[in-house]
Scaffold this active site. Structure first.
Site, mmCIF file in Angstrom:
data_model
loop_
_atom_site.group_PDB
_atom_site.id
_atom_site.type_symbol
_atom_site.label_atom_id
_atom_site.label_comp_id
_atom_site.label_asym_id
_atom_site.label_seq_id
_atom_site.Cartn_x
_atom_site.Cartn_y
_atom_site.Cartn_z
ATOM 1 N N CYS A 64 0.867 -1.172 0.000
ATOM 2 C CA CYS A 64 0.000 0.000 0.000
ATOM 3 C C CYS A 64 0.911 1.232 0.000
ATOM 4 C CB CYS A 64 -0.859 0.022 1.249
ATOM 5 S SG CYS A 64 -1.707 -1.529 1.570
ATOM 6 N N ARG A 85 1.774 1.217 -6.136
ATOM 7 C CA ARG A 85 2.032 0.286 -5.036
ATOM 8 C C ARG A 85 0.784 -0.454 -4.573
ATOM 9 N NH1 ARG A 85 6.951 1.683 -1.960
ATOM 10 N NH2 ARG A 85 6.065 0.375 -0.353
ATOM 11 N N TRP A 93 -3.694 -2.014 -1.078
ATOM 12 C CA TRP A 93 -3.609 -3.322 -1.730
ATOM 13 C C TRP A 93 -4.110 -4.305 -0.674
ATOM 14 C CZ3 TRP A 93 -1.122 -8.008 -0.896
ATOM 15 C CH2 TRP A 93 -1.085 -8.882 -1.999
ATOM 16 N N ASN A 138 0.471 0.425 6.404
ATOM 17 C CA ASN A 138 1.008 -0.579 5.466
ATOM 18 C C ASN A 138 1.529 -1.732 6.301
ATOM 19 O OD1 ASN A 138 0.617 1.294 3.497
ATOM 20 N ND2 ASN A 138 2.784 1.585 2.997
ATOM 21 N N GLY A 139 1.308 -2.950 5.857
ATOM 22 C CA GLY A 139 1.841 -4.103 6.586
ATOM 23 C C GLY A 139 0.716 -4.986 7.094
ATOM 24 N N GLU A 194 11.333 -15.841 -17.132
ATOM 25 C CA GLU A 194 11.047 -14.409 -17.030
ATOM 26 C C GLU A 194 10.062 -13.968 -18.125
ATOM 27 O OE1 GLU A 194 11.341 -12.287 -14.819
ATOM 28 O OE2 GLU A 194 11.200 -10.365 -15.827
ATOM 29 N N LYS A 217 6.392 -12.356 -17.404
ATOM 30 C CA LYS A 217 5.927 -11.077 -17.978
ATOM 31 C C LYS A 217 4.562 -11.266 -18.622
ATOM 32 C CE LYS A 217 7.957 -9.020 -16.284
ATOM 33 N NZ LYS A 217 9.045 -9.054 -15.370
ATOM 34 N N GLU A 241 1.753 -11.979 -15.913
ATOM 35 C CA GLU A 241 1.368 -10.931 -14.958
ATOM 36 C C GLU A 241 0.657 -9.751 -15.605
ATOM 37 O OE1 GLU A 241 4.434 -8.956 -12.571
ATOM 38 O OE2 GLU A 241 5.846 -9.185 -14.196
ATOM 39 N N HIS A 247 9.175 -34.956 -20.157
ATOM 40 C CA HIS A 247 8.902 -35.534 -18.837
ATOM 41 C C HIS A 247 7.561 -35.054 -18.292
ATOM 42 C CE1 HIS A 247 12.885 -37.272 -18.728
ATOM 43 N NE2 HIS A 247 13.353 -36.116 -19.160
ATOM 44 N N LYS A 290 3.637 -3.162 -6.752
ATOM 45 C CA LYS A 290 5.040 -3.049 -7.151
ATOM 46 C C LYS A 290 5.986 -3.608 -6.095
ATOM 47 C CE LYS A 290 8.448 -1.837 -9.731
ATOM 48 N NZ LYS A 290 8.727 -2.796 -10.812
HETATM 49 O O1 M6R Z 1 11.603 -5.442 -5.474
HETATM 50 P P1 M6R Z 1 11.965 -6.885 -5.701
HETATM 51 O O2 M6R Z 1 12.911 -7.085 -6.822
HETATM 52 O O3 M6R Z 1 12.427 -7.560 -4.449
HETATM 53 O O4 M6R Z 1 10.603 -7.571 -6.110
HETATM 54 C C1 M6R Z 1 10.513 -8.949 -6.314
HETATM 55 C C2 M6R Z 1 9.255 -9.322 -7.033
HETATM 56 O O5 M6R Z 1 8.125 -8.947 -6.295
HETATM 57 C C3 M6R Z 1 9.161 -8.682 -8.422
HETATM 58 O O6 M6R Z 1 10.277 -8.973 -9.195
HETATM 59 C C4 M6R Z 1 7.891 -9.176 -9.159
HETATM 60 O O7 M6R Z 1 8.019 -10.533 -9.449
HETATM 61 C C5 M6R Z 1 7.653 -8.359 -10.427
HETATM 62 N N1 M6R Z 1 6.281 -7.927 -10.498
HETATM 63 C C6 M6R Z 1 7.902 -9.110 -11.680
HETATM 64 O O8 M6R Z 1 7.674 -8.356 -12.818
#
Ligand code: M6R
Length: 612
Positions: free
Chosen positions: A2, A28, A75, A100-101, A485, A489, A492, A508, A607
């Site tokens: 958040c 965020r 969030w 937050n938290g 990766e 992408k 997400e 497998h 984020k």
């Molecule tokens: O800030 P960080 O690199 O520690 O974040 C880790 C993951 O939350 C972050 O890489 C997440 O997987 C991204 N949304 C991927 O695009």
């Protein structure tokens, strides 16, 4: 996850800065937002479900003139996104709290507060904080002291900002496990969970430490540490500017950030060079003496940063001749790992605030206070960097799009630089070889530029995926983490189910999924495993799977009706992963745009993952 922003202003214009701050923090968390301000000894609170724009529309219906206010973009963790669950949470029309938290003992506290007569109106864990502060405030009428008492009863993680209608010139804040900064203005003060929310007002910040509680007034602040002692925390000047957080002429931050990559990679390489050679001190003053002593490497990270770590293993083991393990932080922290002397613990994080990654760092330090710790991070003043003996800063610049792009390529560059430094110190890489690799590394920004030129071709490919629900990404060797990766992408931001696999694993199990409806993307530079990958791709074609192959100009892969080949720039095998990921990012972007998705703010994600 958040976002928090707060202001104690000299005039009655708290509202505009709160809204500006919320807009910049929206990446965020974006399921609901809210603002509380004090106006003529009255607490006024406005909340809305959805994006900050919804809150702005609501606020535009009236005139608000308060000097002090707090705001939040949420969030959801406890309770669905709704107005009731949105922050601020109010107790007895007096105390407002943004948080937050996660408060882990909220159920016990709720029962206790209910027995004291407090009525709850939300499903959140946060509401206990507002009632708890109100309870102590009603006993001694001092907000600072009430917050100090209240936080002693909380377990879990929090960054909170609290106001009370009877304390019209004051915000009290507290931090435990979630970031919080105080922004220093001229005759006014601010607070936020992320310095970038306050860049329009100041570039001077005080970063609070875990356990701190601070009383923020217009003319200054008083900070008490976890023992209750008053402490001085030195202000830090941020290098970030408001321009760093602007979108420029792009449609989305993700798009801008993909195009930032040549410059970000260049800056990251340059930051480590001195007189034409890589300087090991770029990893910290003590890097040489630490690197000399190590006998293994343990990498810990989450999400995209974890994929960077997985790729690095393919460099570190053969080139620096060191065993290298790579773990996801949320698993590592609970699998009772063995701690060995001589291990270099490498934490990778864009934000430097990821809860699981930080928890692992704390665990390693607790187990072995002398552990060798290196963090690779994109935020200089983050919690992670402040906790690490050695730090390498990626120079990606602010990354706002939830999907990480330039952070990843700069992490890969940093990890390759780390490999070279380990190899140099351990004498497993000759100076001739180091020079050759450095020379190639310096061509990387151009190669990424060339990969970006594939943009229109990739956009033209996107319609073939727009109605797909599943997709496989294949790679071998170091291209396997790149396949992971690429799949991350796509899933997400477009919500297409995508899985990355080692191409050799196909038969497998996952081969059972392949038919004419299953698109298969292959990451296929002409490297030492190209022949093996080619055989795996034949297995896909034999089952009528549609292939989309990202390959070298001199690829040996034959094209047929079910195979689309996208040719990338010629690039050395060692650097290929850093270039090959770029078209995968662009491709995912175009598919998501075509499917009408909110690329920068994908559903359910945020984020920076500051809760477990
Ligand atoms: O800030 P960080 O690199 O520690 O974040 C880790 C993951 O939350 C972050 O890489 C997440 O997987 C991204 N949304 C991927 O695009």
């Amino acid at each position: 996850m958040c976002g928090i922003v707060g202001a104690v202003r000299k005039d009655t214009s708290a509202m505009p800065i709160l809204l500006t701050g919320l807009r910049s923090l929206e990446y965020r968390g974006y399921d609901s937002s809210g603002i509380a301000i004090i106006e003529d000894k009255k607490l006024i609170c406005v909340k809305k479900v959805g994006k900050v724009a919804e809150l702005e529309k609501e606020i535009a219906k009236d005139v608000y003139s308060g000097k002090v206010g707090i705001a939040h973009t949420r969030w959801a963790t406890h309770g669905i996104p709704s107005e009731k669950n949105a922050h601020p949470h109010i107790s007895t029309e007096d105390v407002a709290v943004v948080h937050n938290g996660i408060i882990e003992n909220h159920e016990q506290l709720r029962a206790l507060l209910e027995s004291r007569g407090y009525k709850f109106s939300s499903e959140t864990d946060t509401e206990v904080i507002s009632h708890l502060v109100h309870y102590y405030l009603s006993q001694e009428n001092d907000l600072f002291s009430a917050v100090k008492k209240a936080v002693r009863e909380l377990s879990g993680s929090y960054a909170i900002a609290v106001i009370s209608k009877n304390a019209a010139n004051q915000i009290v804040v507290a931090r435990q496990g979630s970031p919080l900064v105080i922004g220093l203005g001229y005759d006014e003060m601010f607070v936020a969970s992320d310095a970038s929310a306050l860049l329009s007002e100041t570039n001077q910040f005080i970063y609070l430490e875990d356990g701190d509680v601070a009383d923020i007034m217009r003319e200054g602040c008083v900070i008490c540490d976890k023992t209750g002692k008053s402490v001085h925390r030195a202000p830090v000047k941020s290098e970030l500017t408001a321009e760093d957080t602007s979108i420029g002429g792009f449609h989305h931050f993700m798009q801008k950030e993909m195009y930032d990559q040549p410059e970000a990679v260049k800056k990251t390489i340059e930051s480590a060079m001195k007189n034409g050679v890589i300087d090991e001190r770029a990893f910290g003053a003590k890097a040489h003496s630490v690197f000399r002593k190590i006998s293994s490497v343990q990498i810990i990270a989450c999400g995209t940063s974890y994929h960077a770590g997985l790729a690095a293993r393919y460099w570190i083991e053969p080139l620096a001749d060191l065993p290298c393990n790579v773990d996801v932080a949320s698993e590592y922290r609970y699998r009772n790992p063995r701690f060995r002397k001589g291990t270099l613990y490498v934490f990778i994080s864009q934000s430097g605030e990821t809860a699981d990654t930080i928890a692992c760092l704390n665990m390693v330090k607790k187990e072995n206070p002398d552990a060798h710790i290196l963090s690779i991070c994109n935020v200089a003043e983050s919690s992670l960097t402040r906790m690490s003996g050695l730090v390498f800063l990626t120079r990606a610049g602010k990354e706002i799009g939830v999907a990480s792009t330039k952070a990843f390529t700069t992490q890969l560059v940093s990890l390759l630089l780390l490999t070279l430094m380990l190899g140099r110190i351990r004498k497993t890489i000759s100076s001739k070889k180091e020079k050759e690799i450095t020379k190639k590394l310096l061509t990387l920004p151009e190669k990424i530029e060339e990969a970006l030129n594939l943009d229109s071709k990739l956009r033209a490919l996107a319609p073939k995926f727009v109605s797909k629900e599943h997709c496989l990404y294949l790679g071998r060797g170091i291209e396997y983490p790149i396949a992971l990766e690429g799949a991350l992408k796509l899933k997400e931001i477009s919500y297409i189910h995508a899985e990355g696999y080692q191409a050799g694993e196909l038969k497998h199990g996952p081969l059972a999924l392949v038919d004419e409806n299953m698109p298969v993307i292959a990451v296929a530079p002409n490297d030492s495993l190209a022949g093996k990958l080619q055989s795996n791709l034949k297995e896909v074609r034999a089952r009528n799977g549609k292939l989309f192959i990202f390959a070298s100009p001199d690829t040996k892969i034959e094209k047929d009706d079910g195979t689309e080949i996208i040719l990338l720039p010629e690039v050395d095998e060692l650097l290929a992963p850093i270039v090959y990921v770029v078209p995968l990012q662009i491709f995912a972007y175009h598919v998501a745009v075509l499917r009408g998705k909110d690329v920068d703010k994908p559903r359910n994600l945020a984020k920076s993952v500051t809760v477990e």
